[in-house]
Design an enzyme around this catalytic site. Sequence first.
Site, PDB file in Angstrom:
ATOM      1  N   HIS A 130       0.851  -1.190   0.000  1.00 37.41           N
ATOM      2  CA  HIS A 130       0.000   0.000   0.000  1.00 37.41           C
ATOM      3  C   HIS A 130       0.885   1.238   0.000  1.00 37.41           C
ATOM      4  O   HIS A 130       1.706   1.430   0.893  1.00 37.41           O
ATOM      5  CB  HIS A 130      -0.902   0.006   1.232  1.00 37.41           C
ATOM      6  CG  HIS A 130      -1.698   1.261   1.388  1.00 37.41           C
ATOM      7  ND1 HIS A 130      -2.684   1.624   0.503  1.00 37.41           N
ATOM      8  CD2 HIS A 130      -1.632   2.257   2.311  1.00 37.41           C
ATOM      9  CE1 HIS A 130      -3.212   2.777   0.880  1.00 37.41           C
ATOM     10  NE2 HIS A 130      -2.594   3.182   1.973  1.00 37.41           N
ATOM     11  N   LYS A 155      -1.004  10.832   0.953  1.00 38.26           N
ATOM     12  CA  LYS A 155      -0.116  10.343  -0.118  1.00 38.26           C
ATOM     13  C   LYS A 155      -0.679  10.659  -1.500  1.00 38.26           C
ATOM     14  O   LYS A 155       0.046  11.141  -2.380  1.00 38.26           O
ATOM     15  CB  LYS A 155       0.098   8.827   0.042  1.00 38.26           C
ATOM     16  CG  LYS A 155       0.741   8.404   1.347  1.00 38.26           C
ATOM     17  CD  LYS A 155       1.022   6.922   1.389  1.00 38.26           C
ATOM     18  CE  LYS A 155      -0.221   6.057   1.291  1.00 38.26           C
ATOM     19  NZ  LYS A 155      -1.141   6.255   2.432  1.00 38.26           N
ATOM     20  N   ASP A 199      -2.160   3.787  -4.423  1.00 36.82           N
ATOM     21  CA  ASP A 199      -2.854   2.847  -3.532  1.00 36.82           C
ATOM     22  C   ASP A 199      -2.140   1.497  -3.445  1.00 36.82           C
ATOM     23  O   ASP A 199      -1.781   1.058  -2.351  1.00 36.82           O
ATOM     24  CB  ASP A 199      -4.309   2.639  -3.949  1.00 36.82           C
ATOM     25  CG  ASP A 199      -5.079   1.866  -2.895  1.00 36.82           C
ATOM     26  OD1 ASP A 199      -5.044   2.294  -1.722  1.00 36.82           O
ATOM     27  OD2 ASP A 199      -5.674   0.833  -3.216  1.00 36.82           O
ATOM     28  N   ARG A 228      17.372  16.219  11.898  1.00 40.74           N
ATOM     29  CA  ARG A 228      17.447  17.603  11.422  1.00 40.74           C
ATOM     30  C   ARG A 228      18.705  17.869  10.604  1.00 40.74           C
ATOM     31  O   ARG A 228      18.818  18.906   9.968  1.00 40.74           O
ATOM     32  CB  ARG A 228      17.387  18.569  12.616  1.00 40.74           C
ATOM     33  CG  ARG A 228      16.106  18.454  13.409  1.00 40.74           C
ATOM     34  CD  ARG A 228      16.066  19.453  14.548  1.00 40.74           C
ATOM     35  NE  ARG A 228      16.107  20.830  14.063  1.00 40.74           N
ATOM     36  CZ  ARG A 228      16.108  21.892  14.871  1.00 40.74           C
ATOM     37  NH1 ARG A 228      16.083  21.717  16.192  1.00 40.74           N
ATOM     38  NH2 ARG A 228      16.163  23.107  14.377  1.00 40.74           N
TER      39      ARG A 228
END
Length: 321
Positions: free
Chosen positions: A142, A163, A181, A247
């Site tokens: 998926h 998404k 999908d 980061r």
Amino acid sequence: MKSVYTVPLTKAIKELSLQELFVPENLSELMISSTEVNRPGLQMAGYFEYFDENRIQIIGKAEESFLENLDNKDAEKRVHDLFAHKPSAVVICRNLEISEKFVEFARKFNVPLLRTDASTSSFSAALIAFLNLNLAPRITRHGVLVEVYGEGILLLGESGVGKSETAIELVKRGHRLIADDAVEIRRVSDKSLVGTAPDNIRHFIELRGIGIINASRIFGAGAVKLTEKIDLIINIEQWDINKAYDRMGLEEQTTTILDLEIPSLTIPVKPGRNLAVIIEVAAMNNRQKKLGYNAAEDLLKKLGMSDDIQEETNTTVDPFK
């Protein structure tokens, strides 16, 4: 138990433009299961100790020349023995003219006999590439697969995280959709994965509140693509204020799919973040890293902190377990 995949011989005939010299009546039922091919030089010499009948046999100029140097009776026996072992198919390259015995024995043992005008080397390469793609180990996951600046980006995350909406924004910005999908992922080599969409949902996208759309019809044929190599995996999740996100970009995170480790990132989302732009930058940055440039390391060097950089930690994530 390891899955065994097959591909119809008719598909190979069509895609490789092979001429049918003889094909059995049950041609549509014949399946190829081996990614290996063989040039039967040893078999022409009479050695069948390790002969694999599942391999497609390729006959080129060398094999033809060998048979021409034998007397007719001996040459006939060598051809007979090859077809008697019932290989999955025999392909004649370079449009070579062959004796009628090839067709006779192909018919006798019900072995497909095909021909191509391609050289032996180029045809072998094309056939191996075709078999590696169609017989590759595969899984369906998926997610969404898009091509961004030439990089194949696999977007993973829970349903509703955004998404498909991000894929639409990327398509509008000139990038291409491969699958939404459900993404069928194949391991086509020891180093690469290729993703595509199942045939029945190809080019379709589900947008909550709107429904199903066809990206190819709305945005044009240039907005979609059939397959793409997976270069980077991006895991999208809701922003968690209690979680520490990378980061600097010094840590090399990977995600394991089909026993291959693919570079990956985890990107948190919250209102106000332009996810499409972030993914574009991630794609370009991933390409820079493949070319040997790491912006975080460059910055630390410019700040005189390169000696403080610890060895990079390789974190492997497998969200499919």
